[in-house]
Design an enzyme around this catalytic site. Structure first.
Site, PDB file in Angstrom:
ATOM      1  N   HIS A 127       6.832  14.220 -16.892  1.00 11.46           N
ATOM      2  CA  HIS A 127       5.994  13.514 -15.915  1.00 11.46           C
ATOM      3  C   HIS A 127       4.542  13.863 -16.259  1.00 11.46           C
ATOM      4  O   HIS A 127       4.068  13.550 -17.339  1.00 11.46           O
ATOM      5  CB  HIS A 127       6.441  13.970 -14.520  1.00 11.46           C
ATOM      6  CG  HIS A 127       5.898  13.199 -13.359  1.00 11.46           C
ATOM      7  ND1 HIS A 127       5.077  12.121 -13.470  1.00 11.46           N
ATOM      8  CD2 HIS A 127       6.079  13.380 -12.013  1.00 11.46           C
ATOM      9  CE1 HIS A 127       4.774  11.651 -12.262  1.00 11.46           C
ATOM     10  NE2 HIS A 127       5.366  12.418 -11.355  1.00 11.46           N
TER      11      HIS A 127
ATOM     12  N   HIS B 204       8.457   4.702 -20.916  1.00  9.37           N
ATOM     13  CA  HIS B 204       8.258   4.781 -19.468  1.00  9.37           C
ATOM     14  C   HIS B 204       9.470   4.179 -18.787  1.00  9.37           C
ATOM     15  O   HIS B 204      10.052   3.221 -19.306  1.00  9.37           O
ATOM     16  CB  HIS B 204       6.983   4.015 -19.061  1.00  9.37           C
ATOM     17  CG  HIS B 204       6.484   4.394 -17.722  1.00  9.37           C
ATOM     18  ND1 HIS B 204       6.966   3.831 -16.577  1.00  9.37           N
ATOM     19  CD2 HIS B 204       5.573   5.333 -17.346  1.00  9.37           C
ATOM     20  CE1 HIS B 204       6.362   4.388 -15.537  1.00  9.37           C
ATOM     21  NE2 HIS B 204       5.514   5.314 -15.979  1.00  9.37           N
TER      22      HIS B 204
ATOM     23  N   ASP C  28      -0.305   8.949 -20.681  1.00  9.31           N
ATOM     24  CA  ASP C  28      -0.536  10.300 -21.177  1.00  9.31           C
ATOM     25  C   ASP C  28      -0.879  10.364 -22.654  1.00  9.31           C
ATOM     26  O   ASP C  28      -1.293  11.407 -23.150  1.00  9.31           O
ATOM     27  CB  ASP C  28       0.703  11.170 -20.914  1.00  9.31           C
ATOM     28  CG  ASP C  28       0.859  11.447 -19.438  1.00  9.31           C
ATOM     29  OD1 ASP C  28      -0.148  11.815 -18.819  1.00  9.31           O
ATOM     30  OD2 ASP C  28       1.963  11.287 -18.900  1.00  9.31           O
TER      31      ASP C  28
HETATM   32  N1  CMC Z   1      10.470   9.027 -27.858  1.00  9.88           N
HETATM   33  C1  CMC Z   1      11.596   8.595 -28.478  1.00  9.88           C
HETATM   34  N2  CMC Z   1      12.574   7.899 -27.899  1.00  9.88           N
HETATM   35  C2  CMC Z   1      12.415   7.629 -26.605  1.00  9.88           C
HETATM   36  C3  CMC Z   1      11.280   8.045 -25.890  1.00  9.88           C
HETATM   37  C4  CMC Z   1      10.301   8.772 -26.562  1.00  9.88           C
HETATM   38  N3  CMC Z   1       9.197   9.182 -25.950  1.00  9.88           N
HETATM   39  N4  CMC Z   1      11.386   7.638 -24.610  1.00  9.88           N
HETATM   40  C5  CMC Z   1      12.552   6.989 -24.537  1.00  9.88           C
HETATM   41  N5  CMC Z   1      13.175   6.976 -25.733  1.00  9.88           N
HETATM   42  C6  CMC Z   1      14.438   6.321 -26.081  1.00  9.88           C
HETATM   43  C7  CMC Z   1      15.618   7.091 -25.500  1.00  9.88           C
HETATM   44  O1  CMC Z   1      16.082   8.068 -26.389  1.00  9.88           O
HETATM   45  C8  CMC Z   1      16.589   5.983 -25.243  1.00  9.88           C
HETATM   46  O2  CMC Z   1      17.176   5.641 -26.487  1.00  9.88           O
HETATM   47  P1  CMC Z   1      18.737   5.233 -26.564  1.00  9.88           P
HETATM   48  O3  CMC Z   1      18.839   3.954 -25.769  1.00  9.88           O
HETATM   49  O4  CMC Z   1      19.017   5.070 -28.006  1.00  9.88           O
HETATM   50  O5  CMC Z   1      19.499   6.358 -25.930  1.00  9.88           O
HETATM   51  C9  CMC Z   1      15.740   4.805 -24.825  1.00  9.88           C
HETATM   52  O6  CMC Z   1      14.459   5.053 -25.452  1.00  9.88           O
HETATM   53  C10 CMC Z   1      15.560   4.684 -23.335  1.00  9.88           C
HETATM   54  O7  CMC Z   1      14.996   5.901 -22.845  1.00  9.88           O
HETATM   55  P2  CMC Z   1      15.413   6.628 -21.507  1.00  9.88           P
HETATM   56  O8  CMC Z   1      15.407   8.108 -21.755  1.00  9.88           O
HETATM   57  O9  CMC Z   1      16.660   6.020 -20.957  1.00  9.88           O
HETATM   58  O10 CMC Z   1      14.206   6.228 -20.574  1.00  9.88           O
HETATM   59  P3  CMC Z   1      13.857   6.863 -19.171  1.00  9.88           P
HETATM   60  O11 CMC Z   1      13.371   5.751 -18.342  1.00  9.88           O
HETATM   61  O12 CMC Z   1      14.984   7.677 -18.629  1.00  9.88           O
HETATM   62  O13 CMC Z   1      12.700   7.886 -19.546  1.00  9.88           O
HETATM   63  C11 CMC Z   1      10.572   8.832 -19.928  1.00  9.88           C
HETATM   64  C12 CMC Z   1      11.343   7.634 -19.354  1.00  9.88           C
HETATM   65  C13 CMC Z   1       9.081   8.633 -19.621  1.00  9.88           C
HETATM   66  C14 CMC Z   1      11.042  10.127 -19.248  1.00  9.88           C
HETATM   67  C15 CMC Z   1      10.819   8.881 -21.460  1.00  9.88           C
HETATM   68  O14 CMC Z   1      10.354   7.686 -22.056  1.00  9.88           O
HETATM   69  C16 CMC Z   1      10.153  10.089 -22.078  1.00  9.88           C
HETATM   70  O15 CMC Z   1      10.742  11.173 -22.056  1.00  9.88           O
HETATM   71  N6  CMC Z   1       8.910   9.938 -22.660  1.00  9.88           N
HETATM   72  C17 CMC Z   1       8.208  11.063 -23.215  1.00  9.88           C
HETATM   73  C18 CMC Z   1       7.532  11.851 -22.085  1.00  9.88           C
HETATM   74  C19 CMC Z   1       6.338  11.135 -21.525  1.00  9.88           C
HETATM   75  O16 CMC Z   1       5.496  10.620 -22.237  1.00  9.88           O
HETATM   76  N7  CMC Z   1       6.251  11.135 -20.183  1.00  9.88           N
HETATM   77  C20 CMC Z   1       5.127  10.539 -19.448  1.00  9.88           C
HETATM   78  C21 CMC Z   1       5.555   9.375 -18.633  1.00  9.88           C
HETATM   79  S1  CMC Z   1       4.175   8.407 -17.998  1.00  9.88           S
HETATM   80  C22 CMC Z   1       3.321   9.418 -16.900  1.00  9.88           C
HETATM   81  C23 CMC Z   1       4.114  10.079 -15.848  1.00  9.88           C
HETATM   82  O17 CMC Z   1       5.159   9.622 -15.400  1.00  9.88           O
HETATM   83  O18 CMC Z   1       3.665  11.123 -15.397  1.00  9.88           O
END
Ligand code: CMC
Length: 429
Positions: free
Chosen positions: A268, A307, A363
């Site tokens: 987050h 996201h 971010d």
């Molecule tokens: N790098 C590589 N692969 C990713 C990433 C990433 N940053 N984010 C998602 N994926 C992949 C994930 O592995 C999955 O692949 P597959 O379908 O093959 O399993 C697919 O994309 C869908 O991802 P998800 O994990 O189901 O998505 P989510 O909605 O649960 O997670 C998230 C959202 C923001 C937690 C995630 O994208 C992430 O961990 N990003 C990196 C951390 C980050 O930048 N966070 C800041 C978010 S914005 C500001 C805030 O909220 O504070």
């Protein structure tokens, strides 16, 4: 067109009509679906709220596919371009309308009356170890405020609510700056109320010996924009926490402390710090293809990408990317910018990212600006929590006035043991 959903339970052959409102069905309408009369009834299973609306809200709208973010109907691009003060946007979030001149002056005045903290709060902060993480200090101090304002427990009284809103929005920059000064072993600087919200914060952070610290107007403007961009983001993890804790009718200080704790996590608000660590670790543009390969093989994540809601470029990231160049004119370019741009370029061309609709989020670039402005990395989540406090409070206020809401209490699918008999300790395996 009938506005309902027909469900046929193939276990029993029974047919149910469930009303649809706002393209949504009520989970409780599924409870009538049973095999036997004494069954509990059908539930939905939705870990992480992937497809569950837990509130009806009028505050912030996001269209993740189109990359749209609006506060109370106003596009984030317009607010960040035109609002000269963060408090204008805080007012909008909390009151639903942009303030006229008189309302804005009153609002500012009310917040300014509450920027100082009790001297005992200062002493409390002094008790932290010299290397305490500023976010840990921030969370604990926000929580401690509840002991200074016990009347805040009267959460359904509109006057009491309003007073705590003034206090929290007024005091978060002060507490944040004190946490920073503590970590540097520098004396705390008290608020200067003739300054803007962002200007006063910069003054409390960076003033050293000079009688009047000269605030750079470009940096002050940049911080105002960053505050506006971070003020609210509908039902994100920390806001959901604020609403969840607040649903037990605890005071807003305790709820805000919980929300800030949720914000701190690397998935987050901790992500911008993680982005800089990642860029440091990558080191140079020639290593980017290897990193992208690791990401595609599931060995690591690209921090600052992806996201839950945006499946398009995060509109906040667009604004920040532009802002970065204005800030770098003053501070000099953050040497990590070129690497970040190269990483973005390669990632956005790659099938893995294209297929999953992974774009830079807020971010990805914010950390580069914060670092160039002289904020230490461990302070980034605090910079996020300051403006988000206004959003948390707007959502908390809406929650308390919503007759549909009750104490947040999800159900579970129990998969553990059925009843079994206790065994004396010596007879256990
Ligand atoms: N790098 C590589 N692969 C990713 C990433 C990433 N940053 N984010 C998602 N994926 C992949 C994930 O592995 C999955 O692949 P597959 O379908 O093959 O399993 C697919 O994309 C869908 O991802 P998800 O994990 O189901 O998505 P989510 O909605 O649960 O997670 C998230 C959202 C923001 C937690 C995630 O994208 C992430 O961990 N990003 C990196 C951390 C980050 O930048 N966070 C800041 C978010 S914005 C500001 C805030 O909220 O504070």
């Amino acid at each position: 067109m009938p506005n309902n959903l027909t469900i046929i339970d193939n276990r029993t052959g029974k047919k149910y009509e469930v009303p649809i409102e706002h393209d949504t069905i009520k989970a409780m309408d599924l409870r009538q679906i049973k095999v036997k009369d004494d069954d509990f009834g059908m539930m939905t299973y939705d870990p992480a709220f992937m497809n569950t609306a837990s509130v009806k809200s009028k505050i912030t709208f996001i269209d993740g596919d189109k990359g749209i973010l609006r506060y109370r109907g106003y596009p984030i691009e317009q607010l960040s371009e035109n609002c000269t003060s963060f408090l204008e946007v805080a007012y909008l979030l909390l009151h639903g309308e942009l303030p006229n001149r008189t309302d804005l002056d009153d609002w500012r005045q009310n917040i300014k009356l509450h920027t100082y903290v009790h001297e005992n709060i200062k002493k409390l902060m002094e008790a932290f170890r010299y290397d305490a993480h500023p976010m840990g200090m921030f969370i604990s101090t926000i929580s401690a405020l509840s002991t200074f304002y016990p009347e805040a427990k009267d959460i359904l009284n509109p006057d009491v609510q309003r007073k705590q809103i003034f206090r929290l929005i007024g005091k978060v920059p002060t507490i944040a700056a004190f946490a920073y000064r503590h970590s540097k072993g520098m004396p705390y600087i008290y608020p200067e109320n003739e300054l803007t919200y962002a200007g006063n914060f910069l003054n409390m952070m960076f003033k050293i010996g000079e009688a009047k610290y000269k605030i750079n107007p470009i940096l002050e403007h940049a911080l105002t924009v960053l505050f506006i961009l971070h003020a609210d983001h509908e039902q994100n993890c920390s806001t959901n926490t604020m609403r969840g804790i607040g649903s037990s009718h605890i005071d807003p200080y305790s709820a805000c402390a919980g929300a800030a704790a949720a914000l701190w996590g690397p998935l987050h608000g901790g992500a911008n710090e993680a982005v800089l660590h990642m860029l440091d670790e990558i080191g140079s543009a020639d290593k980017v293809p290897a990193v992208v390969k690791d990401v595609k093989e599931g060995k690591r994540k690209l921090m600052g990408f992806g996201h839950r809601v945006y499946k398009n470029y995060d509109p906040r990231a667009q604004v920040i990317k532009k802002l970065a160049y204005e800030v770098f004119e003053v501070t000099g370019k953050n040497p990590k910018l070129d690497l970040a741009l190269e990483l973005e370029r390669i990632a956005l061309e790659d099938d893995y990212f294209v297929k999953r609709k992974l774009y830079p989020n807020v971010d990805f670039y914010s950390g580069l600006i914060y670092q160039a402005m002289g904020f230490p990395m461990d302070f980034f989540p605090v910079l996020f929590a300051i403006p988000r406090t206004a959003g948390w409070l707007a959502q908390w206020q809406e929650h308390l006035s919503d007759p549909d809401q009750k104490i947040a209490r999800p159900r579970q699918i129990f998969l553990g043991y059925g009843e079994r008999n206790w065994v004396p300790v010596d007879k256990r395996k």
